[in-house]
Design an enzyme around this catalytic site. Structure first.
Site, short mmCIF file in Angstrom:
data_model
loop_
_atom_site.label_atom_id
_atom_site.label_comp_id
_atom_site.label_asym_id
_atom_site.label_seq_id
_atom_site.Cartn_x
_atom_site.Cartn_y
_atom_site.Cartn_z
N MET A 30 -0.47 0.55 -34.78
CA MET A 30 -0.77 -0.87 -34.60
C MET A 30 0.00 -1.70 -35.62
SD MET A 30 -4.64 -1.13 -33.22
CE MET A 30 -5.46 -0.97 -34.78
N HIS A 37 1.67 5.99 -41.90
CA HIS A 37 2.45 5.90 -40.67
C HIS A 37 3.83 6.57 -40.85
CE1 HIS A 37 -0.04 2.06 -40.34
NE2 HIS A 37 -0.38 2.70 -39.26
N ASP A 150 -7.67 9.29 -38.52
CA ASP A 150 -8.55 8.92 -37.40
C ASP A 150 -8.90 10.21 -36.68
OD1 ASP A 150 -8.30 5.74 -37.25
OD2 ASP A 150 -6.39 6.59 -37.84
P1 AMP Z 1 -3.07 2.63 -36.84
O1 AMP Z 1 -1.85 1.80 -37.01
O2 AMP Z 1 -4.11 2.42 -37.90
O3 AMP Z 1 -3.62 2.61 -35.43
O4 AMP Z 1 -2.60 4.14 -37.07
C1 AMP Z 1 -1.55 4.69 -36.32
C2 AMP Z 1 -1.47 6.17 -36.58
O5 AMP Z 1 -1.26 6.38 -37.98
C3 AMP Z 1 -2.76 6.92 -36.22
O6 AMP Z 1 -2.42 8.17 -35.64
C4 AMP Z 1 -3.43 7.09 -37.56
O7 AMP Z 1 -4.30 8.21 -37.62
C5 AMP Z 1 -2.24 7.30 -38.46
N1 AMP Z 1 -2.58 6.98 -39.85
C6 AMP Z 1 -3.10 5.82 -40.32
N2 AMP Z 1 -3.36 5.92 -41.64
C7 AMP Z 1 -3.00 7.18 -42.00
C8 AMP Z 1 -3.02 7.90 -43.23
N3 AMP Z 1 -3.48 7.36 -44.37
N4 AMP Z 1 -2.56 9.17 -43.25
C9 AMP Z 1 -2.10 9.76 -42.09
N5 AMP Z 1 -2.06 9.11 -40.91
C10 AMP Z 1 -2.49 7.85 -40.86
#
Ligand code: AMP
Length: 286
Positions: A30, A37, A150
């Site tokens: 997102m 990320h 997540d």
């Molecule tokens: P988001 O932008 O928050 O929807 O996250 C996008 C992807 O990045 C998802 O697969 C999350 O699980 C992963 N993600 C977000 N934060 C982390 C983190 N601290 N460590 C590993 N993966 C992450």
């Protein structure tokens, strides 16, 4: 790195990559990218020839009163960071490109979404499953990478991918943390300096529980009481849930059984943080 905004261009790019016999990876996000990320993008780059990073703040996974309108956005920075991490395509559609007027089809799972975040975020995983299905169909990757940050989402996507026969390998990546243990998240920027300091109790609680497990404790009640006490040392912490569950089904356990996962959601003011860790028996690496 190519920047693509339309579904039709994304489809055409994917088609030519696949026709050339190249392996294509997708890292859905997102946006407002951080090191968590970037770890997904780097992993995708290791395992594929081309990497599509999608940046789309998906309205259907936000409930009423959640932070959709104020979700942090910085497209210029996302472009720079994706390119530097090795993405070859950045897919940034706008909302109307993904959800046409009249859109009425959704993907939902029966069991996994009722646990953990499902209580306080009804409809969230239907929104996640729907957007990930759409991205899988638009991008048609060979592999897709998701973070264990997540954890429930990762289980939902693994299950959905199997159930719906997507020919896509799902790769889970470890949680990337700040040096003091706080899991990186786009939402950390909402925290006041005091909340940011207090938020380290999540990691401290997990470390404490892992230590008790290493010393032989198996009662989930004892372990969760200890974790709760540790978290509530932060005056601003308000626990949404705190569980030890089966790592696959996410069903809560009474006695620590393996494989198990500890998972939590804790509010600091209006900001809700989630975190989790594996719990492994004594003598195996955690
Ligand atoms: P988001 O932008 O928050 O929807 O996250 C996008 C992807 O990045 C998802 O697969 C999350 O699980 C992963 N993600 C977000 N934060 C982390 C983190 N601290 N460590 C590993 N993966 C992450």
């Amino acid at each position: 790195m190519r920047i693509i905004h339309s579904v039709s261009q994304m489809r055409a790019a994917s088609e030519s990559i696949r026709t050339a016999g190249r392996r294509l990876a997708l890292a859905p996000t997102m946006g407002y990218l951080h090191e968590g990320h970037l770890s997904l993008i780097r992993k995708a780059r290791q395992d594929a020839d081309d990497v599509v990073v999608s940046v789309f703040v998906n309205p259907s996974q936000f409930g009423p009163g959640e932070d959709l309108d104020r979700y942090p956005r910085d497209p210029e920075r996302d472009i720079r960071m994706s390119r530097d991490a090795g993405a070859t395509i950045l897919f940034m559609p706008d909302t109307r490109e993904i959800y046409h007027p009249g859109h009425e089809t959704h993907v939902s799972l029966s069991r996994l979404p009722v646990h953990l975040c499902g209580f306080s975020r009804p409809g969230h995983f239907q929104g996640v499953a729907t957007i990930v299905t759409k991205l899988f169909n638009i991008v048609r990757p060979h592999i897709a990478v998701f973070g264990e940050k997540d954890y429930q989402q990762l289980q939902v996507i693994r299950r959905m991918t199997g159930d719906l026969n997507f020919d896509i390998e799902i790769i889970g990546c470890p949680i990337v943390r700040e040096t003091d243990g706080l899991a990186m998240s786009s939402r950390n920027r909402y925290l006041t300096p005091e909340q940011r300091r207090e938020a380290t109790v999540l990691f401290a609680a997990m470390e404490h529980v892992k230590d008790r497990v290493r010393k032989g404790e198996r009662s989930v009640k004892v372990l969760l009481d200890a974790a709760r006490n540790r978290i509530l040392q932060a005056a601003g912490a308000n626990i949404d849930y705190l569980v030890i569950c089966d790592a696959g089904t996410l069903e809560e356990l009474a006695v620590l059984d393996y494989p198990a996962r500890m998972a939590m959601a804790v509010h600091f003011g209006a900001t809700r943080l989630i975190d989790n860790c594996p719990l492994a028996p004594a003598a195996s690496p955690v």
